[in-house]
Design an enzyme around this catalytic site. Structure first.
Site, PDB file in Angstrom:
ATOM      1  N   HIS A 195       0.948 -39.306 -29.898  1.00  0.00           N
ATOM      2  CA  HIS A 195       1.354 -38.875 -28.555  1.00  0.00           C
ATOM      3  C   HIS A 195       2.003 -37.494 -28.512  1.00  0.00           C
ATOM      4  O   HIS A 195       2.161 -36.918 -27.445  1.00  0.00           O
ATOM      5  CB  HIS A 195       2.323 -39.898 -27.962  1.00  0.00           C
ATOM      6  CG  HIS A 195       1.671 -41.214 -27.653  1.00  0.00           C
ATOM      7  ND1 HIS A 195       1.356 -41.610 -26.377  1.00  0.00           N
ATOM      8  CD2 HIS A 195       1.241 -42.210 -28.459  1.00  0.00           C
ATOM      9  CE1 HIS A 195       0.786 -42.800 -26.404  1.00  0.00           C
ATOM     10  NE2 HIS A 195       0.703 -43.192 -27.668  1.00  0.00           N
ATOM     11  N   ASP A 406       5.503 -29.994 -25.764  1.00  0.00           N
ATOM     12  CA  ASP A 406       5.347 -31.362 -25.264  1.00  0.00           C
ATOM     13  C   ASP A 406       3.903 -31.795 -25.482  1.00  0.00           C
ATOM     14  O   ASP A 406       2.977 -31.031 -25.175  1.00  0.00           O
ATOM     15  CB  ASP A 406       5.648 -31.366 -23.745  1.00  0.00           C
ATOM     16  CG  ASP A 406       6.333 -32.636 -23.275  1.00  0.00           C
ATOM     17  OD1 ASP A 406       6.165 -33.674 -23.931  1.00  0.00           O
ATOM     18  OD2 ASP A 406       7.030 -32.577 -22.250  1.00  0.00           O
TER      19      ASP A 406
HETATM   20  C1  GDG Z   1       5.893 -38.836 -25.281  1.00  0.00           C
HETATM   21  C2  GDG Z   1       5.481 -37.371 -25.502  1.00  0.00           C
HETATM   22  C3  GDG Z   1       3.667 -37.675 -23.819  1.00  0.00           C
HETATM   23  C4  GDG Z   1      12.229 -40.633 -17.389  1.00  0.00           C
HETATM   24  N1  GDG Z   1      13.386 -40.845 -16.727  1.00  0.00           N
HETATM   25  C5  GDG Z   1      13.214 -41.990 -16.033  1.00  0.00           C
HETATM   26  C6  GDG Z   1      11.929 -42.477 -16.290  1.00  0.00           C
HETATM   27  N2  GDG Z   1      11.359 -41.631 -17.133  1.00  0.00           N
HETATM   28  C7  GDG Z   1       9.984 -41.787 -17.612  1.00  0.00           C
HETATM   29  C8  GDG Z   1       9.042 -40.844 -16.880  1.00  0.00           C
HETATM   30  C9  GDG Z   1       7.877 -40.758 -17.849  1.00  0.00           C
HETATM   31  C10 GDG Z   1       8.560 -40.952 -19.201  1.00  0.00           C
HETATM   32  O1  GDG Z   1       9.876 -41.454 -18.966  1.00  0.00           O
HETATM   33  C11 GDG Z   1       8.683 -39.642 -19.948  1.00  0.00           C
HETATM   34  O2  GDG Z   1       7.391 -39.293 -20.377  1.00  0.00           O
HETATM   35  P1  GDG Z   1       7.035 -37.848 -20.925  1.00  0.00           P
HETATM   36  O3  GDG Z   1       5.570 -37.770 -21.097  1.00  0.00           O
HETATM   37  O4  GDG Z   1       7.578 -36.838 -19.965  1.00  0.00           O
HETATM   38  O5  GDG Z   1       7.829 -37.650 -22.273  1.00  0.00           O
HETATM   39  P2  GDG Z   1       8.154 -38.481 -23.646  1.00  0.00           P
HETATM   40  O6  GDG Z   1       9.092 -39.590 -23.379  1.00  0.00           O
HETATM   41  O7  GDG Z   1       8.672 -37.435 -24.575  1.00  0.00           O
HETATM   42  O8  GDG Z   1       6.759 -39.063 -24.146  1.00  0.00           O
HETATM   43  C12 GDG Z   1       4.866 -36.810 -24.232  1.00  0.00           C
HETATM   44  C13 GDG Z   1       4.055 -39.146 -23.763  1.00  0.00           C
HETATM   45  O9  GDG Z   1       4.660 -39.570 -24.996  1.00  0.00           O
HETATM   46  C14 GDG Z   1       2.826 -40.028 -23.532  1.00  0.00           C
HETATM   47  O10 GDG Z   1       1.838 -39.781 -24.473  1.00  0.00           O
HETATM   48  O11 GDG Z   1       3.268 -37.266 -22.527  1.00  0.00           O
HETATM   49  O12 GDG Z   1       4.416 -35.483 -24.461  1.00  0.00           O
HETATM   50  O13 GDG Z   1       6.607 -36.581 -25.883  1.00  0.00           O
HETATM   51  O14 GDG Z   1       6.981 -41.811 -17.655  1.00  0.00           O
HETATM   52  O15 GDG Z   1       8.726 -41.394 -15.634  1.00  0.00           O
HETATM   53  N3  GDG Z   1      11.438 -43.610 -15.740  1.00  0.00           N
HETATM   54  C15 GDG Z   1      12.267 -44.294 -14.900  1.00  0.00           C
HETATM   55  N4  GDG Z   1      13.529 -43.881 -14.625  1.00  0.00           N
HETATM   56  C16 GDG Z   1      14.039 -42.742 -15.160  1.00  0.00           C
HETATM   57  O16 GDG Z   1      15.198 -42.398 -14.885  1.00  0.00           O
HETATM   58  N5  GDG Z   1      11.819 -45.418 -14.332  1.00  0.00           N
END
Ligand code: GDG
Length: 522
Positions: A195, A406
């Protein structure tokens, strides 16, 4: 019907039959560090409640498992998890209407400290996000990473006993497990989705166990990454560090007689689920209440949603806002930014330092520019419920995604999916994988705060027609999580059928990357 059940009926059934068609008779085994359901103690003594840990990946794969059945192997991290399983550490989920098996394995304090917080998150995470200077190398982290990976592999072998199975590993916590499974069950088909980014050789090369990790991963039949550049980096590292034979035309690597297909399969989100959550019957009232609270009158509402992680560019974003209010004073009192930043991995020093730094910067900025009736930045450190998040996405005039590095960034996609009114603007870092697949955003370089500030100013001044046109392009470029699964299965199936590495259509970028490599090699 709850939204998960609805989702299981909407998107996943298409993937369910596809899986059955492509892998007839195979058991599906998903393996991830994080589990899809956690059991916790309830209010009354002896009561056990079930919780869905927040996380895009677990909620996205759950509907697939519901549609296909099979087993999900994961760390049992909930405080009452051990009470909920049977003698074989299995529990049927979802709890109300079980349709697949969750097989838990247990990590003790040393495992958590060394395998999870240590090797996974203080070595692999920073190295893959191009931060070798903050990695922490410890022999005991590596030793425990190997041991826990072997235990994951044993749980998989146990679940696959006597069956034909396809095993789908998730992410960087499990780089060695595929090889450990392959050694004992060469007949199983193994796939892996990574990821996060895969770094260039010059950076990955500092890894003391560089070759071991890649050998672990090359045991897969299919290795999926977010972007073509990650595939190229991985193959380059495999060629240089393990002596694997790489075919740059088909993007395959062969080692010890086993061939691994490498493919860019960018992940997405459950678009419909966000659209629905942003369009519930009282959504407009909820939006109005949020705006009244954070951006009353003609104040514009900006939004950031990031885990509190140094890869997400939070200090850089605050610095850009500082420049904005300094250089363009006409925006004082005209923009408020809600920054949701839920602390994660808090026992790691770098994360603790970041939290303190972000809090300090927000305080200073608010102190400098804020007035009695206007606060420039609202920092929210508590996780919001998913439905609330979708409403916040809908309510915001702009979304600021400023990652320094990212893999993809799901927040950018969630914002677009929730923008059902279609007039919001997405400012997206060129270093987020999403920048390689979305169309219509304003590209920012988080390392250049003055330019970042100028682009925020421009975004705030865009005429409505252009904002709508951009959002239409963004929404048009948004794929669904079910397309991602289908693409992964379609790329994987030929290897399962013993057809060897399939000749796949490579994308323009993949070809360009391969040519670049060929050029480098002369
Ligand atoms: C890894 C990779 C890749 C955040 N705050 C709240 C909340 N979130 C959720 C968001 C989103 C998730 O967390 C974060 O996803 P990201 O993709 O931005 O980042 P990583 O956690 O680093 O994920 C990344 C991912 O894996 C998938 O392959 O895209 O590059 O680093 O879904 O919505 N959700 C809720 N409340 C919050 O306060 N419900």
């Amino acid at each position: 019907m709850d939204s998960d059940a609805r989702r299981a009926l909407l998107g996943a059934p298409d993937v369910g039959p596809l899986f059955r068609e492509l892998f007839p008779g195979d058991r599906l085994i998903v393996v991830s560090n994080r589990e899809p359901y956690e059991h916790r103690w309830g209010q009354d003594v002896g009561d056990i409640e079930v919780r869905r840990p927040a996380g895009g990946l677990t909620s996205a794969l759950d509907p697939l498992m519901r549609a296909v059945g099979g087993v999900w192997v994961a760390w049992g991290s909930g405080e009452a998890d051990a009470q909920a399983v049977d003698d074989n550490d299995r529990v049927g989920v979802p709890p109300d209407d079980p349709s697949y098996t969750l097989r838990r394995l247990w990590l003790d304090q040393h495992d958590i400290h060394r395998y999870y917080l240590g090797f996974s998150n203080q070595f692999l995470w920073p190295i893959c996000h191009l931060r070798p200077e903050i990695t922490r190398v410890r022999a005991r982290y590596w030793e425990r990473y190997r041991r826990v990976n072997r235990r994951f592999a044993e749980a998989v072998l146990d679940e696959a006993r006597g069956a034909d199975a396809v095993v789908w590993f998730q992410d960087y916590h499990l780089a060695l497990a595929p090889q450990a499974v392959r050694e004992r069950r060469p007949d199983l088909s193994l796939g892996h989705f990574w990821h996060i980014p895969w770094p260039p050789l010059e950076i990955y090369g500092v890894t003391p166990q560089a070759g071991d990790l890649i050998r672990g991963l090359l045991a897969n039949d299919l290795m999926g990454f977010q972007l073509p550049s990650h595939c190229v980096n991985f193959l380059h590292c495999a060629e240089e560090l393990t002596g694997a034979t790489v075919d740059w035309e088909t993007l395959t690597a062969e080692l010890d007689g086993h061939r691994c297909q490498v493919r860019a399969i960018p992940i997405s989100i459950d678009v419909e689920a966000f659209e629905q959550a942003a369009s519930v019957p009282d959504a407009e009232e909820q939006v109005a209440r949020l705006r009244e609270r954070y951006a009353p009158g003609d104040v514009k509402l900006g939004l950031g949603v990031d885990r509190m992680d140094y890869s997400k560019g939070l200090p850089e974003k605050i610095k850009a806002l500082d420049f904005l209010f300094e250089r363009y004073p006409e925006f004082r009192g005209k923009l408020s930014v809600v920054q949701v930043a839920v602390p994660s991995r808090t026992s790691i020093e770098a994360y603790d330092e970041l939290t303190q730094k972000v809090e300090r910067m927000v305080w200073e900025l608010n102190d400098r520019f804020g007035t009695e009736d206007w606060r420039p930045i609202h920092l929210i450190k508590q996780a919001l419920p998913p439905d609330r998040l979708a409403i916040l996405y809908r309510a915001s005039d702009l979304c600021l995604v400023g990652s320094l590095m990212d893999g993809m960034n799901l927040v950018a996609k969630e914002y677009v999916a929730s923008q059902v009114d279609g007039a919001g603007v997405l400012l997206l870092s060129r270093f987020a994988g999403a920048a390689g697949v979305l169309d219509g955003y304003i590209e920012v370089n988080p390392y250049d705060p003055e330019d970042y500030a100028r682009l925020i100013r421009d975004a705030l001044s865009l005429p409505e027609e252009e904002r709508r046109a951009r959002m239409r392009r963004l929404r048009g470029s948004l794929g669904s999580i079910y397309d991602w699964m289908a693409d992964f299965f379609r790329a994987w199936a030929p290897a399962r059928r013993g057809e060897g590495a399939p000749m796949i259509e490579t994308t323009h970028e993949e070809r360009e990357g391969a040519q670049m490599r060929a050029a480098v090699d002369g």
